[in-house]
Design an enzyme around this catalytic site. Structure first.
Site, PDB file in Angstrom:
ATOM      1  N   ASN A  77       0.837  -1.195   0.000  1.00 22.90           N
ATOM      2  CA  ASN A  77       0.000   0.000   0.000  1.00 22.90           C
ATOM      3  C   ASN A  77       0.874   1.249   0.000  1.00 22.90           C
ATOM      4  O   ASN A  77       2.106   1.167  -0.069  1.00 22.90           O
ATOM      5  CB  ASN A  77      -0.980  -0.013   1.189  1.00 22.90           C
ATOM      6  CG  ASN A  77      -0.266  -0.005   2.537  1.00 22.90           C
ATOM      7  OD1 ASN A  77       0.908   0.345   2.651  1.00 22.90           O
ATOM      8  ND2 ASN A  77      -0.984  -0.377   3.586  1.00 22.90           N
ATOM      9  N   ASP A  86      -9.263  -9.629  -0.653  1.00 19.27           N
ATOM     10  CA  ASP A  86      -8.519  -8.795   0.288  1.00 19.27           C
ATOM     11  C   ASP A  86      -8.529  -7.334  -0.157  1.00 19.27           C
ATOM     12  O   ASP A  86      -8.588  -6.425   0.682  1.00 19.27           O
ATOM     13  CB  ASP A  86      -7.081  -9.307   0.403  1.00 19.27           C
ATOM     14  CG  ASP A  86      -6.252  -8.510   1.393  1.00 19.27           C
ATOM     15  OD1 ASP A  86      -6.433  -8.714   2.602  1.00 19.27           O
ATOM     16  OD2 ASP A  86      -5.442  -7.669   0.951  1.00 19.27           O
TER      17      ASP A  86
END
Length: 359
Positions: A42, A236
């Site tokens: 991320n 996810d």
């Protein structure tokens, strides 16, 4: 042990692409590694839980398919049937090396149990940490007839106790798969993306999300069905979007409850991955995710997978933050919240029992 280039397998079942890979070739074990890159993580550098789940499934798929083809007869490919509850013990970061090892621990007539461990290595300091321990179940399908399940070759157990314990795990997961399938049914109840401006912040409707994905060749096995790791990565991603919308902070996957793959998803299908928040504790969020498959050229839509993901909120230093309480607005949401609370308390009690036993 020698260093070799990654073998020329389809990209969707390689543990690593265009990097050095290390395999320990044995009857029932393999291992591999690769460095974590920016596209694995991320915006603050935490590796996505879906990336790790995909690596875990790839390792399990390789070792189970290899084992099931050690006998003479029909060639086959092992398909993921179930993933037991998986905890993310420590975060992994960009630049760390993920070491993935897989071992076959039990086989029945038509299934293979694989245990996978993931270790993250900081190559600058040499420190290592265990990030994941996962148990997966695979079923081998014939390459000639995709509906035919092939018999699994036997393995040699270290002791009678190991075989007995393995059989207990097999029976337990078999029973739970049946219960989940009955609970899941064939009823499709899509999670509609809301008009967020009309929704209360921290409500179920405010954060619920979905994505649509066309299944292509790179997503699939030799049979033309989607890899379980690809499906888990999509799940996810959706769960992560929901958690981030709720908290407005950095979030990471903490655990995934058992995932049962009830029906295969074929190449060319359109999959809709939908999710909604069901429960929040002080420092965690439970998110329910569904995967529905739509065969574009056939009048059929069905639920292939569903699971619960747990996320936590982190500050800029990686420390856990309090999670804003979930606002429940309907009786159905209250019911799901109470069910989530039961799961949360059960997991907490189990973790405390295990901790006490280790001490």
């Amino acid at each position: 042990m020698s260093l070799t280039k990654a073998v020329c397998l389809p990209s969707s079942i390689q543990i690593c692409r265009h990097i050095w890979t290390h395999f320990r070739r044995a009857c029932a074990t393999i291992s591999g590694y690769r460095i974590m890159r920016p596209d694995d993580a991320n915006i603050v550098g935490n590796v996505h839980g879906g990336t790790i789940l995909k690596m875990i499934e790839e390792a399990g798929g390789i070792i189970s398919t290899r084992h099931c083809n050690t006998q003479t007869g029909e060639r086959c490919v092992a398909a993921l049937a179930r993933v037991e509850r998986t905890d993310f013990l420590h975060p992994m970061f960009i630049g760390e090396v993920a070491h993935v090892s897989a071992e076959i621990t039990y086989v029945s007539k038509h299934s293979v149990e694989v245990q996978v461990n993931v270790i993250a290595e900081n190559i600058l300091t040499g420190t290592t940490k265990v990030t994941n321990k996962a148990t997966l179940w695979y079923v081998p399908f014939s390459l000639e007839n995709v509906d035919k399940i092939v018999e699994v070759p036997l393995i040699e157990y270290k002791s009678n106790e190991q075989e007995i314990e393995g059989k207990k795990r097999y029976e337990a997961q078999k029973m739970e798969r049946l219960e989940t399938k009955q609970r899941n049914g064939e009823i499709i109840m899509p999670v509609i993306s809301p008009d967020r401006q009309a929704k209360e912040p921290f409500s179920v409707g405010f954060s619920q999300s979905s994505l649509i994905h066309l299944v292509g060749p790179s997503d699939c096995t030799l049979h033309g069905f989607v890899h379980g790791g690809v499906t888990m990565k999509l799940m996810d991603e959706v769960a992560g979007i929901i958690a981030a919308r709720h908290c407005k902070t950095n979030i990471v996957t903490a655990s995934v409850d058992a995932i049962n793959f009830h029906r295969k998803i074929k190449k060319g299908c359109v999959v809709t991955v939908s999710g909604r928040m069901t429960f929040t504790s002080n420092k965690s969020m439970e998110i329910e995710v569904f995967v529905d498959a739509d065969r574009v050229f056939e009048p059929e839509k069905y639920r292939a997978v569903s699971a619960f993901f747990t996320f936590i909120s982190l500050d800029k230093d990686g420390k856990p933050l309090p999670v804003p309480p979930l606002k429940v607005e309907t009786e159905e949401e209250r019911k799901r919240f109470e069910e989530g609370k039961v799961r949360y308390l059960q997991t907490k009690a189990k973790r405390q029992t295990e901790k006490a036993r280790q001490q």
